[in-house]
Design an enzyme around this catalytic site. Structure first.
Site, short mmCIF file in Angstrom:
data_model
loop_
_atom_site.label_atom_id
_atom_site.label_comp_id
_atom_site.label_asym_id
_atom_site.label_seq_id
_atom_site.Cartn_x
_atom_site.Cartn_y
_atom_site.Cartn_z
CE LYS A 120 -3.52 2.73 0.47
NZ LYS A 120 -4.35 2.99 -0.71
N GLY A 143 -8.29 7.37 -0.75
CA GLY A 143 -7.59 8.60 -0.37
C GLY A 143 -6.24 8.33 0.27
CB CYS A 153 -3.41 8.79 -6.12
SG CYS A 153 -4.93 8.37 -5.26
N GLY A 212 -3.98 -2.79 -14.55
CA GLY A 212 -5.29 -2.37 -15.06
C GLY A 212 -6.09 -3.54 -15.59
N GLY A 219 -4.66 -6.33 -9.15
CA GLY A 219 -5.26 -5.54 -8.09
C GLY A 219 -6.67 -5.97 -7.74
C1 LIG Z 1 -8.83 -0.05 -3.15
C2 LIG Z 1 -7.68 0.40 -4.02
C3 LIG Z 1 -6.61 1.08 -3.43
C4 LIG Z 1 -5.53 1.50 -4.21
N1 LIG Z 1 -4.46 2.13 -3.61
C5 LIG Z 1 -3.38 2.49 -4.37
C6 LIG Z 1 -2.22 3.08 -3.76
O1 LIG Z 1 -2.13 3.27 -2.54
N2 LIG Z 1 -1.19 3.43 -4.58
C7 LIG Z 1 -1.22 3.21 -5.94
O2 LIG Z 1 -0.25 3.54 -6.64
N3 LIG Z 1 -2.29 2.61 -6.53
C8 LIG Z 1 -3.35 2.26 -5.78
N4 LIG Z 1 -4.44 1.63 -6.37
C9 LIG Z 1 -4.40 1.34 -7.82
C10 LIG Z 1 -4.01 -0.14 -8.06
O3 LIG Z 1 -2.72 -0.41 -7.57
C11 LIG Z 1 -4.06 -0.48 -9.56
O4 LIG Z 1 -3.11 0.31 -10.25
C12 LIG Z 1 -5.44 -0.21 -10.16
O5 LIG Z 1 -6.46 -0.66 -9.28
C13 LIG Z 1 -5.63 -0.91 -11.51
O6 LIG Z 1 -5.44 -2.29 -11.41
P1 LIG Z 1 -6.65 -3.36 -11.23
O7 LIG Z 1 -7.62 -3.09 -12.33
O8 LIG Z 1 -5.97 -4.71 -11.32
O9 LIG Z 1 -7.23 -3.11 -9.88
C14 LIG Z 1 -5.53 1.23 -5.61
C15 LIG Z 1 -6.61 0.54 -6.18
C16 LIG Z 1 -7.67 0.13 -5.41
C17 LIG Z 1 -8.81 -0.60 -6.07
#
Ligand SMILES: Cc1cc2nc3c(=O)[nH]c(=O)nc-3n(C[C@H](O)[C@H](O)[C@H](O)COP(=O)(O)O)c2cc1C
Length: 302
Positions: free
Chosen positions: A45, A72, A129, A242, A264
């Site tokens: 995280k 956030g 973010c 993604g 993710g």
């Molecule tokens: C609940 C949640 C929290 C996330 N927190 C972060 C974070 O702290 N830092 C970051 O770079 N990306 C964060 N992301 C983005 C994910 O690391 C990832 O890049 C994004 O969700 C796309 O991948 P996915 O479609 O496999 O989820 C977060 C995503 C989700 C869903």
């Protein structure tokens, strides 16, 4: 068959499947479900200098083909991570890649310096973010700002450095080139896409933050195109993020130019999906008589 991938001199992954930041916390919950040593790498995280409370709830919403989150960047802060969480992660045979961010340029530098400790294999710098007022995408929109920020962080750490880009930029190629020029070792491509949900019954936004970031299968085709674009213009490895849900997605992202992938949202639905994805990738290599996973990188036939 060789599933290992070299990201940098100091970072060889045993397979190309990593967790993603923010959907894996600090690994503890997932470690009760499967052996984290099976992963190519553990991405934690996002951390800031001081602990951060994050946004008001509700902070997540399930939508067609994915989810919208507005956490956030809640986190325990860099010092608590190093003391309380890092020793736990050290027991697994998987590189630890620590995601981090700062509210201002100097904070990025300070956090990176504090993470220059044993037990961390790489840093992933979040400049993308969409759910915070400060410390997110404001640093990842302009190539010159990014060049300056990544250069500062580069000087502050000896670790392998990933720069995680936003999909919401004029031209992601300019951003990737700037990150590479500033000394990044890899590009993570990409973060969530700004989105919102409205409840027509209450006539209010669903999320406490009003807007959030869309992730999951809905964004996969967008991420695939971004990886393809970035692959045309940088020589450092790309780590795809993604909508990666299955081994089919892994192979597609490798063909588009990624060297590794982060899983993710899919892991929130099924924490064991990592195992299926790793095993499926191996089976694909075997079935197609491919000796090394790296043979697929950027090898889209056109
Ligand atoms: C609940 C949640 C929290 C996330 N927190 C972060 C974070 O702290 N830092 C970051 O770079 N990306 C964060 N992301 C983005 C994910 O690391 C990832 O890049 C994004 O969700 C796309 O991948 P996915 O479609 O496999 O989820 C977060 C995503 C989700 C869903």
């Amino acid at each position: 068959m060789n599933t290992s991938v070299k990201i940098a001199e100091g970072l060889i992954l045993k397979n190309p499947v990593l967790s993603a930041s923010g959907t894996f916390a600090y690994g503890e919950e997932f470690s009760e479900i499967f052996d984290l040593s099976l992963l190519g790498g553990i991405v934690t995280k996002g951390l800031s200098l001081k602990p951060k409370k994050g946004n008001p709830s509700p902070r997540v919403f399930e939508t067609t083909g994915g989810m919208i989150n507005a956490i956030g960047l809640e986190n325990i802060g860099v010092d608590a991570f190093v003391i309380e969480k890092l020793p736990f992660l050290g027991q697994f045979n998987a590189p630890v890649i620590v995601n981090f961010f700062g509210n201002e340029e100097e904070e990025y530098e300070l956090v990176a310096a504090r993470l220059d400790v044993d037990g961390i294999s790489a840093l992933e710098m979040n400049v993308s973010c969409p759910n915070v007022k400060k410390g997110g995408i404001e640093f990842g929109k302009d190539p010159n700002t990014l060049l300056s920020l990544v250069s500062r962080v580069r000087r502050a750490t000896s670790k392998t450095l990933f720069v995680k880009l936003s999909p919401m930029v004029k031209d992601i190629r300019e951003m990737a080139i700037a990150a590479q020029e500033a000394g990044a070792d890899a590009i993570t491509c990409a973060n969530t896409i700004p989105a919102m949900a409205i409840d027509e019954t209450t006539q209010r936004p669903v999320l406490g933050n009003i807007t959030g970031g869309l992730s999951g299968p809905a964004i996969k085709p967008v991420a695939l195109k971004l990886v393809w674009d970035v692959h045309q213009c940088v020589h450092i490895p790309i780590v795809a993020s993604g909508g990666i849900n299955t081994y089919h997605d892994v192979i597609q992202f490798l063909l588009a130019g990624a060297s590794a992938v982060e899983v993710g949202s899919a892991s929130l639905r099924d924490p064991l999906c990592f195992i299926d994805i790793i095993e499926g990738t191996k089976a694909y290599l075997k079935e197609h008589s491919i000796q090394s996973v790296t043979e697929l990188v950027g090898k889209l036939i056109i």
